[in-house]
Design a protein around this motif. Sequence first.
Motif, PDB file in Angstrom:
ATOM      1  N   ASN A 138       0.800  -1.228   0.000  1.00 27.44           N
ATOM      2  CA  ASN A 138       0.000   0.000   0.000  1.00 27.44           C
ATOM      3  C   ASN A 138       0.833   1.279   0.000  1.00 27.44           C
ATOM      4  N   THR A 166       0.422   0.700   8.221  1.00 28.22           N
ATOM      5  CA  THR A 166      -0.735   1.522   8.546  1.00 28.22           C
ATOM      6  C   THR A 166      -0.844   2.721   7.605  1.00 28.22           C
ATOM      7  N   LYS A 167      -2.054   2.945   7.111  1.00 32.72           N
ATOM      8  CA  LYS A 167      -2.276   4.059   6.191  1.00 32.72           C
ATOM      9  C   LYS A 167      -2.154   5.407   6.895  1.00 32.72           C
ATOM     10  N   THR A 168      -2.102   5.398   8.231  1.00 35.91           N
ATOM     11  CA  THR A 168      -1.946   6.644   8.992  1.00 35.91           C
ATOM     12  C   THR A 168      -0.491   7.105   9.066  1.00 35.91           C
ATOM     13  N   SER A 217      -5.343  -2.683  -0.813  1.00 34.85           N
ATOM     14  CA  SER A 217      -4.044  -2.849  -1.472  1.00 34.85           C
ATOM     15  C   SER A 217      -3.606  -4.305  -1.476  1.00 34.85           C
ATOM     16  N   ASN A 247       2.253   7.966  -1.199  1.00 31.85           N
ATOM     17  CA  ASN A 247       0.873   7.794  -0.745  1.00 31.85           C
ATOM     18  C   ASN A 247       0.768   6.470  -0.012  1.00 31.85           C
ATOM     19  N   PHE A 248       0.007   6.491   1.079  1.00 35.46           N
ATOM     20  CA  PHE A 248      -0.233   5.279   1.870  1.00 35.46           C
ATOM     21  C   PHE A 248      -1.712   4.934   1.719  1.00 35.46           C
ATOM     22  N   LEU A 249      -1.985   3.899   0.962  1.00 32.28           N
ATOM     23  CA  LEU A 249      -3.342   3.553   0.566  1.00 32.28           C
ATOM     24  C   LEU A 249      -4.004   2.631   1.583  1.00 32.28           C
ATOM     25  N   ASP A 250      -5.301   2.387   1.376  1.00 31.02           N
ATOM     26  CA  ASP A 250      -6.026   1.476   2.251  1.00 31.02           C
ATOM     27  C   ASP A 250      -5.330   0.109   2.286  1.00 31.02           C
ATOM     28  N   GLU A 251      -5.138  -0.399   3.492  1.00 35.14           N
ATOM     29  CA  GLU A 251      -4.346  -1.615   3.664  1.00 35.14           C
ATOM     30  C   GLU A 251      -5.014  -2.844   3.043  1.00 35.14           C
TER      31      GLU A 251
END
Length: 573
Positions: A170, A202-204, A225, A218-222
Motif C-alpha cells: 500500500n 498503517t495508512k496513517t 491494497s 501515498n499510503f493507501l487502504d491496507e
Amino acid sequence: MKTPLMLLTLALGLSSCSLFEGNKPVDVVVLGLNDFHGNLVPTGFSGIKVPAPTAANPAATANLAAGGAEIIGGYVASSRAANPNTVLVGGGDLIGASPVISSLLRDEPSVIALSKMGMQVSSLGNHEFDQGLKELLRMQNGGCDSNDMAKACKFDPAYPGASFKWLGANVVDKTSGKPVFAPYQIVTTPGGARIAFVGAVTKTTPTIVSPSGVATLNFLDEADSVNKYIPEIKALNPDAIIMLIHEGGAAKDTYNVAGCNSLMGNIIDIAKRVDPAVNAIISGHTHQGYNCLVPDPAGGSRVVIQGDFYGHLLQRLDLSVDRANHKLLSIKAANVVMDASSGSTITKDANETALVAKAKSLTDAVKNTVVAKIGAPQILRATNDAGESPLGDVIADSQLAATRSTVTGNAVIALMNPGGIRADLPDSTNIKPDNSVNFGDAFTVQPFGNTLTTVTLTGAQLKAVLEQQFDNPSAGSNRILQISDGLKYTWTASAATGSKVSDLTLNGAAVSPTASYRVTENSFLADGGDGFTVFKDGTDRLVQPNLVDVDAFQTYLKAGTVAPGPQNRITKK
C-alpha cells in the motif's frame, strides 16, 4: 544414462523429490517479530512474573527481562534445527525509536542482527520512515550515503544493507502510482513449501512521521491494497498466504490465550475485508500481545496475532501444507516468550552475542554517563484511567522549564505526545541501587531527537487541541497528551465529540477562549503529528533547532531530585 525412473520423472515434469514426497504434507514454522525497535538487548516484560520492588530491594525487577538479539536468535536457531522449514518474518518497526546501542549506529547493527538470524521478509512499519524514504532505501540496499554521516557506517565501514526485504503493497509513489517496495514475496523452504507473504503498513503513517520524509509517497487502504495482489499471488500457486501488516489492535485476553475473540481496533476492519485466501495475519504497531480469531469475508475464522514489542514475544505459526494441491491443511498459532531471565531455557546465539558485544563497545561510554538521581527506583510511563502518567508529567515539565524564559519561548504550557515516551525511566532491567539514571536511560525514553517549538495559541485553540485527543485518527482511539504543571482540565467520556473537555484552567484561573498562551511542543507535534493539526495554526512560532527534547529532559533531571507526582492534572468523568 537416464534410467526408466528418470525418464518417467522428466515426462511428468516432476523432480524425483516431488515424485516421492509430493503428496506428503510439509510442516512449516513461521516466526514473526514485530516492533523490535532496535532493542538488541533484553528489556523489561510484565509477562514474566518476578518479585515486585520494595524499599529494601528496589532492584527486585532487575531480572524481569525478555527479548534481545541473542535470545531471539537462539530461539530461531533452535526452531530451525528442529525443523529446517522455519521462516523468520517481521511485522514492521524493526528499526526506529531505538535505544542508544542501535540508534547511535544508525540502526545498522539491528538490521545486520536480523539478517544474521535469517529473516526473510518484513512489512514496513511507520518507524522505518523516521529518517525519510532515502535513508530507508539505504537501510534496505546498503551503502554509507546517509543523512547522518556522523552515525552511518560506524558499525560496519561498508554497511551491506538488509538481506531480507521490506514489503509494502500500500506504499506507492505519488507521481507514478506504482509501489515503491515489493508488495509480496514467495519464500521457498528447504522442504519445498512455498509460502507467500504480502505486506502493508498503517495508512496513517503520514500523520505519525515527519511529513517531509514521506512527501513523495501515498499510503493507501491496507486491505484494498493487499486484495489487489491476491489474484497475482494465487496464480503463482503458493501453498499458503500470510499477511504481514503494521497495524493492530488490543484484546482483553492476554498474549497466551489462543483463539481469543476480544480483539478491538483498526485491525478488525482490515481483517474482515482481506481476501479469504490469506490464511493468517501477523500484525504489529499497537505494542500488544494477542492471539485471536477474526472472521474473514467468507465467514471463516482466521488467525490474527501480535507479539507485544521489543522482541518480548515471537509469534509462532505452525503450518501443515499440501504441496501437491497448494493448500493449507492446518494452522496452530501461539506467542512464545523470549525469556532472557536467569532461568531461561533458550540458548543464546553466539553470532548475535558477538554482534551485541561490538555494538556495546561502540556505544557504552556514551550510554553509561550518569545524568542524575531520581526520587524513586523508577518513574513509570503507564497511565491512569484519565490518561496521565508520572513520566509524562515529568517530560512535559522539562519542556516547559526549557522554554519558559523570554529567550527560549516565554512558554506557560508544554504538551507532550504519549507515543514519544518509549520506556520507563529507567527500564526495569536497568534499575540502579542508588536510583541513578544514565544517558542511555534518558535516551531510551526519548530517542527521536525532536526539537522544541513554541507557538501562541488562543484559549479556544488550546481547547481544540485537547479535543483532538479523542477518537484520534492516528491512534484509532484516544491519545491523551501529557501536560505541564499548572494546566488542569476534566474530560467526559460520554460527551459528544468536540465537547469532551471542561474546567480548563491554568494556575487556578480559567483559560479564556480569547486570551493568548505560549505553548511548547516537540517538532513532531508542531507539524501536526498524531493528528493534532491545530498546532499548525499557532502563531509567533519559535523553532529551536539546538534545543532537543532529550537534552531538555536531562537538564531538568539534573536540576533536582525528580520523583513521580500525584497524577492530578487530568480528571476523567
